[in-house]
Design a protein around this motif. Sequence first.
Motif, PDB file in Angstrom:
ATOM      1  N   TRP A   1      52.415  25.026 -89.442  1.00 28.27           N
ATOM      2  CA  TRP A   1      52.090  25.986 -90.376  1.00 28.27           C
ATOM      3  C   TRP A   1      50.569  26.534 -90.648  1.00 28.27           C
ATOM      4  O   TRP A   1      50.446  27.734 -90.626  1.00 28.27           O
ATOM      5  CB  TRP A   1      52.710  25.602 -91.809  1.00 28.27           C
ATOM      6  CG  TRP A   1      52.279  26.514 -92.866  1.00 28.27           C
ATOM      7  CD1 TRP A   1      51.745  26.385 -93.955  1.00 28.27           C
ATOM      8  CD2 TRP A   1      52.843  27.711 -93.133  1.00 28.27           C
ATOM      9  NE1 TRP A   1      51.592  27.262 -94.653  1.00 28.27           N
ATOM     10  CE2 TRP A   1      52.343  28.351 -94.500  1.00 28.27           C
ATOM     11  CE3 TRP A   1      53.685  28.555 -92.492  1.00 28.27           C
ATOM     12  CZ2 TRP A   1      52.330  29.646 -94.669  1.00 28.27           C
ATOM     13  CZ3 TRP A   1      53.606  29.835 -92.792  1.00 28.27           C
ATOM     14  CH2 TRP A   1      53.102  30.431 -93.889  1.00 28.27           C
TER      15      TRP A   1
ATOM     16  N   LEU B   1      49.930  28.978 -87.982  1.00 24.83           N
ATOM     17  CA  LEU B   1      50.742  30.173 -88.073  1.00 24.83           C
ATOM     18  C   LEU B   1      49.980  30.956 -89.082  1.00 24.83           C
ATOM     19  O   LEU B   1      49.824  32.245 -89.010  1.00 24.83           O
ATOM     20  CB  LEU B   1      52.308  29.784 -88.519  1.00 24.83           C
ATOM     21  CG  LEU B   1      53.382  29.898 -87.388  1.00 24.83           C
ATOM     22  CD1 LEU B   1      54.504  29.666 -87.799  1.00 24.83           C
ATOM     23  CD2 LEU B   1      53.332  31.010 -86.633  1.00 24.83           C
TER      24      LEU B   1
ATOM     25  N   ASP C   1      61.000  38.524 -93.747  1.00 21.89           N
ATOM     26  CA  ASP C   1      61.335  37.124 -93.215  1.00 21.89           C
ATOM     27  C   ASP C   1      62.433  37.123 -92.329  1.00 21.89           C
ATOM     28  O   ASP C   1      63.545  36.957 -92.987  1.00 21.89           O
ATOM     29  CB  ASP C   1      60.989  36.378 -94.436  1.00 21.89           C
ATOM     30  CG  ASP C   1      60.923  34.844 -93.905  1.00 21.89           C
ATOM     31  OD1 ASP C   1      61.159  34.489 -92.369  1.00 21.89           O
ATOM     32  OD2 ASP C   1      60.741  33.837 -94.687  1.00 21.89           O
TER      33      ASP C   1
ATOM     34  N   VAL D   1      58.910  30.588 -96.667  1.00 21.90           N
ATOM     35  CA  VAL D   1      57.740  31.450 -96.337  1.00 21.90           C
ATOM     36  C   VAL D   1      57.939  32.458 -97.044  1.00 21.90           C
ATOM     37  O   VAL D   1      57.146  33.262 -97.637  1.00 21.90           O
ATOM     38  CB  VAL D   1      57.951  31.655 -94.730  1.00 21.90           C
ATOM     39  CG1 VAL D   1      56.839  32.833 -94.597  1.00 21.90           C
ATOM     40  CG2 VAL D   1      57.543  30.388 -93.951  1.00 21.90           C
TER      41      VAL D   1
ATOM     42  N   SER E   1      60.187  32.265 -88.124  1.00 21.52           N
ATOM     43  CA  SER E   1      59.692  31.169 -87.744  1.00 21.52           C
ATOM     44  C   SER E   1      61.089  30.342 -86.880  1.00 21.52           C
ATOM     45  O   SER E   1      62.123  30.113 -87.425  1.00 21.52           O
ATOM     46  CB  SER E   1      59.404  30.155 -89.099  1.00 21.52           C
ATOM     47  OG  SER E   1      59.223  28.734 -88.554  1.00 21.52           O
TER      48      SER E   1
ATOM     49  N   SER F   1      57.004  32.304 -84.315  1.00 24.50           N
ATOM     50  CA  SER F   1      57.166  31.268 -83.578  1.00 24.50           C
ATOM     51  C   SER F   1      58.394  30.978 -83.006  1.00 24.50           C
ATOM     52  O   SER F   1      59.517  31.364 -83.608  1.00 24.50           O
ATOM     53  CB  SER F   1      56.815  29.849 -84.493  1.00 24.50           C
ATOM     54  OG  SER F   1      57.679  29.783 -85.695  1.00 24.50           O
TER      55      SER F   1
ATOM     56  N   LEU G   1      53.316  30.283 -80.447  1.00 26.87           N
ATOM     57  CA  LEU G   1      53.151  31.041 -81.804  1.00 26.87           C
ATOM     58  C   LEU G   1      52.510  32.214 -81.149  1.00 26.87           C
ATOM     59  O   LEU G   1      51.560  32.222 -80.243  1.00 26.87           O
ATOM     60  CB  LEU G   1      52.044  30.598 -82.489  1.00 26.87           C
ATOM     61  CG  LEU G   1      52.420  28.879 -82.910  1.00 26.87           C
ATOM     62  CD1 LEU G   1      51.191  28.355 -83.839  1.00 26.87           C
ATOM     63  CD2 LEU G   1      53.697  28.465 -83.365  1.00 26.87           C
TER      64      LEU G   1
ATOM     65  N   ALA H   1      61.734  26.714 -90.502  1.00 28.23           N
ATOM     66  CA  ALA H   1      60.523  26.703 -91.161  1.00 28.23           C
ATOM     67  C   ALA H   1      60.810  26.609 -92.698  1.00 28.23           C
ATOM     68  O   ALA H   1      62.002  26.770 -93.146  1.00 28.23           O
ATOM     69  CB  ALA H   1      60.116  28.132 -91.048  1.00 28.23           C
TER      70      ALA H   1
END
Length: 270
Positions: free
Chosen positions: A31, A34, A48, A56, A113, A142, A237, A270
């Motif tokens: 994290w 990122l 997201d 997130v 993520s 990611s 990433l 994530a």
Amino acid sequence: MAQNIYDNPDFLSGYSQLPRQVLGLAGAPEWPALRAMFPDMEGKRAIDLGCGFGWVSRWLRENGARTVLGVDLSESMIARAREATGDPAIDYRIADLETIELPEAAFDFAFSSLTFHYVSDFDRLARMIHRSLTVGSHFVFSIEHPVFMAATHPAWIEDEDGRKTWPVNRYAIEGERRTDWFAKDVVKYHRRIATTLNVLIRAGFIIEAVDEFAPSAQQISEKPALEEELERPMMLLVSVRRQEHPARPDRTSIPSGGSTPKSRRHEDDA
């Protein structure tokens, strides 16, 4: 339609016990790396993709995003995200990233993520995300590193000295991989690093940063189990920025109209 493994009760039960799901972003060692790729969130309309429990999505709002749309294939994930979120500026919807339709220029930041390795048609998705972003906007994501997921049987092998080695075979043979992880035959899609980056370039993105995550010495001192992550990269990433037009437009692939997400799709860790 993508495989919806996250609504499998056995899978969800095991997955929910992962540190990153119990502790949230504090339990995700990648994290900080990122987050360092993010632009200033102030006033941005964010999406997201594969939001899971919404960790997130909530962070984006807490750090200045004006609105956040979190999408995920899993009904169970979306239900949990809604239960944990009281902010009316965050909207969670069920959507399949294989077929998702996004409105044009509707977002100023996109994030995902550990989700896109579950998507078979990443080319289409990258063009759809490009279409949905305003000019100059950033897209950070990611995925499982191709080295991590390429092998027929991805698991540690110990040599005669007891040193761990991660097998890498079939790397140039892209396509479906099946693994047993909390459930049998979880479907993922292996792509070479070059393939992933070239898809983004063709879609019209400028690549700004690429990182093959490895834990820091401090992270290892706090959690010694992370030391094995130094033996091979587990995550890739990527940070890119939207150009005005795709480098190689494909007029047959992206619909001229757009709508809000209404199909179904997925997240991961994530």
